[in-house]
Motif scaffolding. Structure first.
Motif: not given
Length: 310
Positions: A31-32, A108-109, A261-263, A269-272
């Protein structure tokens, strides 16, 4: 002594944990990177080149399996085209359409609820039993998705004015869930690298006519250096390396632990997105995380009796 320490790092719990973090970060890259390229590369073109390049990258590893299983692959070509339509077509191009209109954090969420959707669809479609703990997790995760879709504004529900990008990502997540169920129904699964290559190629074949239409009637992919780097990045990081790291994590930790890892990937994604894309983190994102991630974990983690089985 130094060699012993290196060996311990490569094979011990720190190696497994490193693979786990790497896999979750690579899963978050789609997504990023997709959001970063959304206004430069048209969505179908992005999906087409992502999977064509991913297929070419994995091909050296996949050739032996593709040759051994070629008769089965040809016999089941309709099924693979369906998988390509769901997994690489709708879950690829439609999500990139969505990323033109929504944030990578939102996407991503929403996508993190795919394991929950698999449970729900399997219960309705296949009659799978859902335990009370899973019901609670499903309700939590879906509440989180609703918070993200409404951006924490209850008034949105009264007027039913959801963001189109979020809805397109939700369609992509549902499609990926159906894709996952169809893969699980395979009686004699192919080797994972063979299956990845076959699905990637099927996705390319499905996307090809739509890519041609997009190039002629909408806009073509601008083959500049930045565009080429974007396409290579999505194919390498979000497809091939994410797949290899995730499979390695499964081999080290087992499916139950590695699948979490999916969670974690929405947090990456939020950080990037904040660091690289300048996307702000809102209160509804935090509330979505607090609902989605525990909900998905509660719904999908195996029971103790299941996890204890060899």
């Amino acid at each position: 002594m130094f060699a012993t320490m290196l060996s311990a790092l490569r094979s011990g719990p720190w190696a497994a944990f490193g693979l786990y973090l790497t896999a979750s970060a690579l899963l978050a890259s789609n997504p990023v990177l997709g959001r970063a390229a959304a206004h430069v590369v048209p969505p179908i073109g992005l999906a087409f080149w992502r999977w064509l390049l991913a297929f070419l990258m994995i091909l050296p590893l996949a050739i032996p399996g593709l040759l051994i299983h070629r008769h089965r692959l040809l016999a089941e070509w309709r099924r693979f085209l369906l998988l390509g339509f769901l997994g690489q077509g709708i879950s690829g191009a439609i999500v990139y359409y969505g990323l033109e209109r929504t944030s990578a954090t939102n996407a991503s969420l929403i996508y993190a609820t795919s394991p929950v959707m698999v449970l729900v669809i399997a219960a309705v479609w296949l009659g799978d039993r859902i335990r009370p703990r899973q019901v609670a997790g499903i309700l939590l995760a879906m509440a989180g998705v609703l918070v993200i879709l409404t951006r924490g504004d209850v008034e949105v529900l009264r007027h039913l004015s959801f963001n189109l990008g979020d809805l397109l990502v939700l369609i992509g997540a549902v499609s990926w869930s159906v894709f996952t169920i169809l893969l699980r129904q395979t009686r004699n699964p192919l080797p994972v690298v063979t299956s990845f290559a076959a699905n990637a190629l099927a996705g390319v074949l499905v996307l090809a006519p739509f890519y041609l239409w997009e190039s002629v009637t909408v806009r073509s992919v601008p083959f500049t250096l930045p565009t080429a780097l974007s396409l290579l990045g999505v194919a390498l990081f979000a497809s091939v390396l994410a797949f290899l790291a995730y499979q390695k994590a499964i081999a080290r930790m087992g499916v139950a632990q590695a699948s979490t890892a999916l969670y974690v990937s929405p947090l990456w994604a939020a950080l990037a997105s904040w660091l690289l894309l300048g996307e702000g983190l809102e209160m509804f994102h935090l509330l979505g995380v607090l609902l989605v991630l525990p909900g998905v974990t509660l719904a999908t983690l195996p029971s103790r009796s299941t996890a204890a089985k060899p």
